[in-house]
Enzyme design. Sequence first.
Site, PDB file in Angstrom:
ATOM      1  CE  LYS A 200      -3.369   2.368   2.851  1.00  0.00           C
ATOM      2  NZ  LYS A 200      -4.202   2.326   4.053  1.00  0.00           N
ATOM      3  CD  GLU A 206       9.624  -6.037   6.688  1.00  0.00           C
ATOM      4  OE1 GLU A 206       9.231  -4.971   6.152  1.00  0.00           O
ATOM      5  OE2 GLU A 206       9.463  -6.290   7.896  1.00  0.00           O
ATOM      6  N   GLY A 261      -4.496  -1.928   5.264  1.00  0.00           N
ATOM      7  CA  GLY A 261      -3.694  -3.030   4.710  1.00  0.00           C
ATOM      8  C   GLY A 261      -4.294  -4.389   5.026  1.00  0.00           C
ATOM      9  NE  ARG A 262      -5.758  -4.002  11.286  1.00  0.00           N
ATOM     10  CZ  ARG A 262      -5.120  -2.855  11.378  1.00  0.00           C
ATOM     11  NH1 ARG A 262      -4.013  -2.658  10.682  1.00  0.00           N
ATOM     12  NH2 ARG A 262      -5.567  -1.884  12.150  1.00  0.00           N
ATOM     13  CD  GLU A 347      -1.017  -4.545  11.610  1.00  0.00           C
ATOM     14  OE1 GLU A 347       0.150  -5.006  11.677  1.00  0.00           O
ATOM     15  OE2 GLU A 347      -1.571  -4.305  10.530  1.00  0.00           O
ATOM     16  CG  HIS A 378      -2.561 -36.248  16.256  1.00  0.00           C
ATOM     17  ND1 HIS A 378      -2.605 -37.506  16.801  1.00  0.00           N
ATOM     18  CD2 HIS A 378      -3.652 -36.158  15.452  1.00  0.00           C
ATOM     19  CE1 HIS A 378      -3.657 -38.164  16.329  1.00  0.00           C
ATOM     20  NE2 HIS A 378      -4.313 -37.357  15.511  1.00  0.00           N
ATOM     21  CE  LYS A 506       6.301  -1.193   9.550  1.00  0.00           C
ATOM     22  NZ  LYS A 506       5.291  -0.526   8.743  1.00  0.00           N
TER      23      LYS A 506
HETATM   24  O1  F6P Z   1       2.611  -4.521   9.818  1.00  0.00           O
HETATM   25  C1  F6P Z   1       2.405  -3.175   9.596  1.00  0.00           C
HETATM   26  C2  F6P Z   1       1.814  -2.898   8.253  1.00  0.00           C
HETATM   27  O2  F6P Z   1       1.723  -1.532   8.117  1.00  0.00           O
HETATM   28  C3  F6P Z   1       0.461  -3.566   8.027  1.00  0.00           C
HETATM   29  O3  F6P Z   1      -0.601  -2.860   8.547  1.00  0.00           O
HETATM   30  C4  F6P Z   1       0.436  -3.713   6.549  1.00  0.00           C
HETATM   31  O4  F6P Z   1      -0.497  -4.684   6.162  1.00  0.00           O
HETATM   32  C5  F6P Z   1       1.859  -4.146   6.295  1.00  0.00           C
HETATM   33  O5  F6P Z   1       2.631  -3.385   7.196  1.00  0.00           O
HETATM   34  C6  F6P Z   1       2.336  -3.957   4.886  1.00  0.00           C
HETATM   35  O6  F6P Z   1       2.256  -2.623   4.490  1.00  0.00           O
HETATM   36  P1  F6P Z   1       2.354  -2.190   2.974  1.00  0.00           P
HETATM   37  O7  F6P Z   1       1.180  -2.795   2.258  1.00  0.00           O
HETATM   38  O8  F6P Z   1       2.306  -0.699   2.980  1.00  0.00           O
HETATM   39  O9  F6P Z   1       3.645  -2.711   2.435  1.00  0.00           O
END
Ligand code: F6P
Length: 545
Positions: A200, A206, A261-262, A347, A378, A506
């Site tokens: 987003k 990452e 995002g979620r 979250e 199990h 972060k």
């Molecule tokens: O984990 C934090 C967060 O901001 C989430 O809310 C989001 O889903 C994720 O990082 C990834 O963010 P982006 O879609 O901006 O890469």
Amino acid sequence: MSSVPESIATAARALRRDRLTDLFARDPERVTHLSLAWEDWRIDCTKERWTADALALLVAHAEACNLEHWIAALFAGEKVNLSEGRPALHTALRQRDVAPLFVNGRDVMPAIRETRSRIRTLAGELRAGRRGGATGTPIQAIVHLGIGGSDLGPRLVCDALPGPPSGIDVAFVSNVDPADLQRALAGRNPATTLFIVASKTFTTQETLANAAAARRWIAAALPPGRDAGGHFIGVTANVAAATAFGIAESDVLPLWDWVGGRYSLWSAVGLPIAIRHGYDAFAALLDGAAAMDAHFRTAPFAHNVPVVLGLLGWWNACALGHTQRIVVPYAHGLARLAAWLQQLTLESNGKRVTRDGARVFGPTAPALWGGTGTDSQHAFFQWLHQGTHDVPVEFVVPVRAQYPPAEQQTLLVANALAQAQALLVGRGGDALRQELAALGLQGTPLNAAFAARECPGNRASTTLLLPTLDAANLGALLALYEHRTFVESVLLGINAFDQFGVELGKSLAQPIAAALGDGRTLPDATDPSTRALVKHVHSLMRKRS
Ligand code: F6P
């Protein structure tokens, strides 16, 4: 906010002393009173530590918390995410009717419809082998790069739905650990591989690190002068950053700041679903979610599945004091459900202040974990049946099989029902003593054998039966959990749509990464523990090289 009203606290105190089996004797209509129905679904909340009277108190509490207003505000696109001054309009992404929906005076529906049509076209081209890479060879594999909400939802859905195979393989890479990407790329052909970079913000370290490594992998394999950019599609609200990365603007699908995002799997973040399973499956997913939206919006609270489950979740956490919640889907395809739910619930509701910044009085979201049945039986079910922790369990059980043979599905469903029953009734009493006596045991050996085998039961669970795990039912299930989480946030008085807590780690990672990169020590003001760890990492890194 979120203090438990005295009437509810009193009811919870009394119920804590009861055996669940006695509650059935006390209310012969308990199964009717505490079972819910929606379409072909049945949600059995009769094994929970509550009663029809407690549910009535909770419904009154929801009304006192203005739940009706908050539901209307969510769907209307009001700025329910107060701390960021935004709506949370994931429901618009699955809205099928033509009614306009305004955010800051602008109808957002045309852009949503246009994006759906771009997803359909792109997925269709890829599935038909009509999109080529830089050398013109048709794309045959997709690697989706994203993390958190840009990964968990589409990955869960891609896993959950059965074939037919599209001919296009879809892999997911989220972890910045290079092992994740390298394993996903092993054996793949760069000429026929396309990456989706879903972020987003397009600033997530990452995802950007993986995208940069993927671009190097493509570029290294291309003939000189060919552009790697054509092997990338972006899904983002930050189009400028995606184009700066080298993705053509025409290959960037939009997201909007009013989609959390979620909550984004219904947007172009769901593109891999349409590629892997076809656009019709993606559309059916949206339709299933929209059907649950309509139910949530209109059903009276006492018969409203997300509302009742949200009330139950709040009751278990805040009134009964459970600090954990376990979710066990009896469906191999839902192996990632707990991971998706962790982000959704923790979250969203892992907060300690209310919408207006006051401290929440009492607990907020309980820890959530789980695993698939029957594997979990199990692993941790011993702990559930005889351990000292008392944790409510949610069994999610699609009844009709995705795959043959039918006998195995029967066994799977039977196990789900049996586990819920075992948690309720336990094992012990005279029947167990007589069994042991029949084996010739008596006195101390009999008592020891009895103690080792006794299961106390009296442990709460909910069973959610859905007809089958197809796209529509899956969409409804995920929307149900979204809304349930929202209901809990309203009862807690918190904003479910921000996540400032994840920012601190972060930002602290940046100076540490810089120090690890060039061998520097951290500034003196850094805590001694972290400084010592960095020093040790340095020494280990030196040894390896
Ligand atoms: O984990 C934090 C967060 O901001 C989430 O809310 C989001 O889903 C994720 O990082 C990834 O963010 P982006 O879609 O901006 O890469």
